[in-house]
Design an enzyme around this catalytic site. Structure first.
Site, PDB file in Angstrom:
ATOM      1  NE  ARG A 197      -2.834   0.548   3.425  1.00  0.00           N
ATOM      2  CZ  ARG A 197      -2.178   0.901   4.529  1.00  0.00           C
ATOM      3  NH1 ARG A 197      -1.519   2.043   4.586  1.00  0.00           N
ATOM      4  NH2 ARG A 197      -2.183   0.113   5.581  1.00  0.00           N
ATOM      5  CE1 TYR A 234     -15.698   9.747 -17.402  1.00  0.00           C
ATOM      6  CE2 TYR A 234     -15.216  10.042 -15.072  1.00  0.00           C
ATOM      7  CZ  TYR A 234     -15.606   9.230 -16.123  1.00  0.00           C
ATOM      8  OH  TYR A 234     -15.888   7.915 -15.893  1.00  0.00           O
ATOM      9  CG  ASP A 284      -8.715  14.781 -16.578  1.00  0.00           C
ATOM     10  OD1 ASP A 284      -8.063  14.089 -17.379  1.00  0.00           O
ATOM     11  OD2 ASP A 284      -9.663  14.319 -15.899  1.00  0.00           O
ATOM     12  CE  LYS A 331     -11.539   6.703 -19.430  1.00  0.00           C
ATOM     13  NZ  LYS A 331     -11.848   7.983 -18.772  1.00  0.00           N
TER      14      LYS A 331
HETATM   15  C1  LIG Z   1     -12.417   8.370 -17.497  1.00  0.00           C
HETATM   16  C2  LIG Z   1     -12.032   9.718 -17.043  1.00  0.00           C
HETATM   17  C3  LIG Z   1     -11.817   9.987 -15.681  1.00  0.00           C
HETATM   18  C4  LIG Z   1     -12.029   8.947 -14.612  1.00  0.00           C
HETATM   19  O1  LIG Z   1     -11.094   7.925 -14.702  1.00  0.00           O
HETATM   20  P1  LIG Z   1     -11.396   6.407 -14.225  1.00  0.00           P
HETATM   21  O2  LIG Z   1     -10.112   5.726 -14.569  1.00  0.00           O
HETATM   22  O3  LIG Z   1     -12.558   5.939 -15.029  1.00  0.00           O
HETATM   23  O4  LIG Z   1     -11.674   6.449 -12.786  1.00  0.00           O
HETATM   24  C5  LIG Z   1     -11.399  11.253 -15.340  1.00  0.00           C
HETATM   25  N1  LIG Z   1     -11.212  12.220 -16.253  1.00  0.00           N
HETATM   26  C6  LIG Z   1     -11.430  11.999 -17.567  1.00  0.00           C
HETATM   27  C7  LIG Z   1     -11.209  13.096 -18.548  1.00  0.00           C
HETATM   28  C8  LIG Z   1     -11.847  10.740 -18.003  1.00  0.00           C
HETATM   29  O5  LIG Z   1     -12.063  10.549 -19.290  1.00  0.00           O
END
Ligand SMILES: *Cc1c(COP(=O)(O)O)cnc(C)c1O
Length: 392
Positions: free
Chosen positions: A46, A98, A171, A196
């Site tokens: 952890r 998102y 992000d 992603k």
């Molecule tokens: C998918 C996504 C998230 C969240 O990520 P997870 O891995 O699904 O928890 C946050 N920001 C953006 C722009 C995303 O496309």
């Protein structure tokens, strides 16, 4: 080193006497200690794990960051980031974000006494007006936004945030560091859903925070350890493996996305009845995109996500059902192409009053299949739709 070399040339196993060429998966919860203390070295997964450490080194290098932390998901990374806030603090966030980010900001932060204001990141004057100097501690944006592909000027917003005493977090999930490195343009923190493009194979959920601020990195690591949100060893290994082909995937997907977007835009401009099913195409790589000049200053390409409107939710649903190569699924950035209806899927958690998306918007994520096959699939799916009933 050139970025192509950096992707694959790094120490895969620091300190390992056997010198494996692929990083081992240290699938262990605990590490034997030389004496009865936990000072120095690894003690518990952890808190730290060698597979995760190698991954974090690579992620930091890619973002041009001194520090990177890997989390169990993108949302775990965002939750880790907002932990730096205290009751009474304020956040200014973009409007086109998102769905899960909207939920975190709108439903969790208020319970912790943190206020949130949404302002358009595309409009620096409105964004600056939303900042409460001394109280706003965090500004959070996506650029290009998903799925509308609105472009925010990272450098300008970083200056605005700093002037108000706030940190700017970007992000960067949509483009990945292969195409955009927000820290180089003044951002304080980069956030990723590594699920992603960084993973790229649709088989891991993961998240990343990267920063050059050592004190911030230490605070984030403290919360991550205290709350147990770090990425597990096997997932770290899968992600590390995915990242090695980031450049190949992103370049190929982007090249195909440019062709698909150009084809869709030509359908939108055409006058035939089925062509009218493509009403507006949102892709920052198209020549007349309003954010294109700013985007080209801060990013190396438009990426592989395209969205378009059809004129009605029914037409969008019928189109998605008729597509054969595009899998109907949330997420993006994978080697297989997907299609989704964001308002009913990834962005369903955005409260209706805050939704800036047209209900009929269709999002495509372009994979590594042949562009010709993808265009043929879109073409026959569009042709199969009932003729447009609405006015021209
Ligand atoms: C998918 C996504 C998230 C969240 O990520 P997870 O891995 O699904 O928890 C946050 N920001 C953006 C722009 C995303 O496309």
């Amino acid at each position: 080193m050139d970025p192509w070399t950096e992707l694959v040339r790094f120490d895969a196993c620091p300190g390992d006497p056997h010198r494996p060429t692929s990083t081992p998966i240290y699938q262990t919860a605990t590490f034997e200690r030389p004496d009865a203390s936990c000072e120095g070295g690894y003690d518990y997964t952890r808190s730290g794990n060698p597979t995760r450490s190698v991954l974090e080194g690579q992620l930091a290098r890619l973002e041009g960051a001194a520090h990177a932390l890997a989390y169990a998901s993108g949302m775990a990374a965002l939750s880790g980031l907002v932990r730096i806030l205290r009751a009474g603090d304020h956040v200014v966030a973009g409007t086109d974000l998102y769905g899960g980010t909207h939920r975190l900001l709108g439903q969790i932060l208020p319970r912790l006494g943190v206020a949130v204001t949404h302002a358009p990141a595309t409009d620096p004057v409105a964004f600056a007006a939303a900042i409460r100097p001394g109280t706003t501690k965090l500004a959070l944006i996506e650029t290009p936004s998903n799925p509308l592909q609105e472009v925010a000027d990272i450098r300008r917003l970083a200056e605005i945030a700093r002037a108000g005493g706030a940190r700017l977090a970007v992000d960067n999930s949509l483009l990945s560091p292969w195409l955009q490195k927000p820290l180089a343009h003044g951002a304080d923190v980069v956030v990723h859903s590594a699920t992603k493009a960084l993973c790229g194979h649709g088989d891991v959920t993961g998240g990343v925070l990267a920063t050059n601020d050592a004190a911030l990195a230490e605070e984030l690591a403290f919360f991550r350890n205290a709350e147990g949100s770090a990425l597990a060893p096997f997932e770290s290994w899968l992600l590390l493996r995915g990242v090695k082909t980031l450049g190949l995937r992103v370049e190929r997907q982007q090249e195909t996305a440019r062709r698909v977007a150009t084809w869709l835009a030509s359908r939108a401009a055409s006058a035939s009845a089925s062509a009218r099913r493509v009403a507006r195409v949102h892709y920052v790589g198209l020549p007349h995109h309003p954010g294109r000049a700013i985007h080209e200053r801060q990013a190396a390409g438009p990426g592989s996500v395209i969205s378009f409107e059809t004129g009605s939710v029914e037409a969008s649903r019928a189109l998605i059902a008729a597509l054969e190569l595009f899998t109907c699924a949330v997420s993006f950035g994978s080697i297989t192409s997907t299609v989704s209806l964001p308002c009913a899927m990834s962005h369903a958690s955005v409260p209706a009053g805050q939704r800036v998306l047209p209900e009929d918007i269709v999002r495509l994520s372009i994979g590594i299949e042949s562009a010709d096959d993808l265009i043929a699939d879109l073409s026959s799916a569009l042709a199969s739709l009932p003729r447009a009933r609405m006015a021209l």
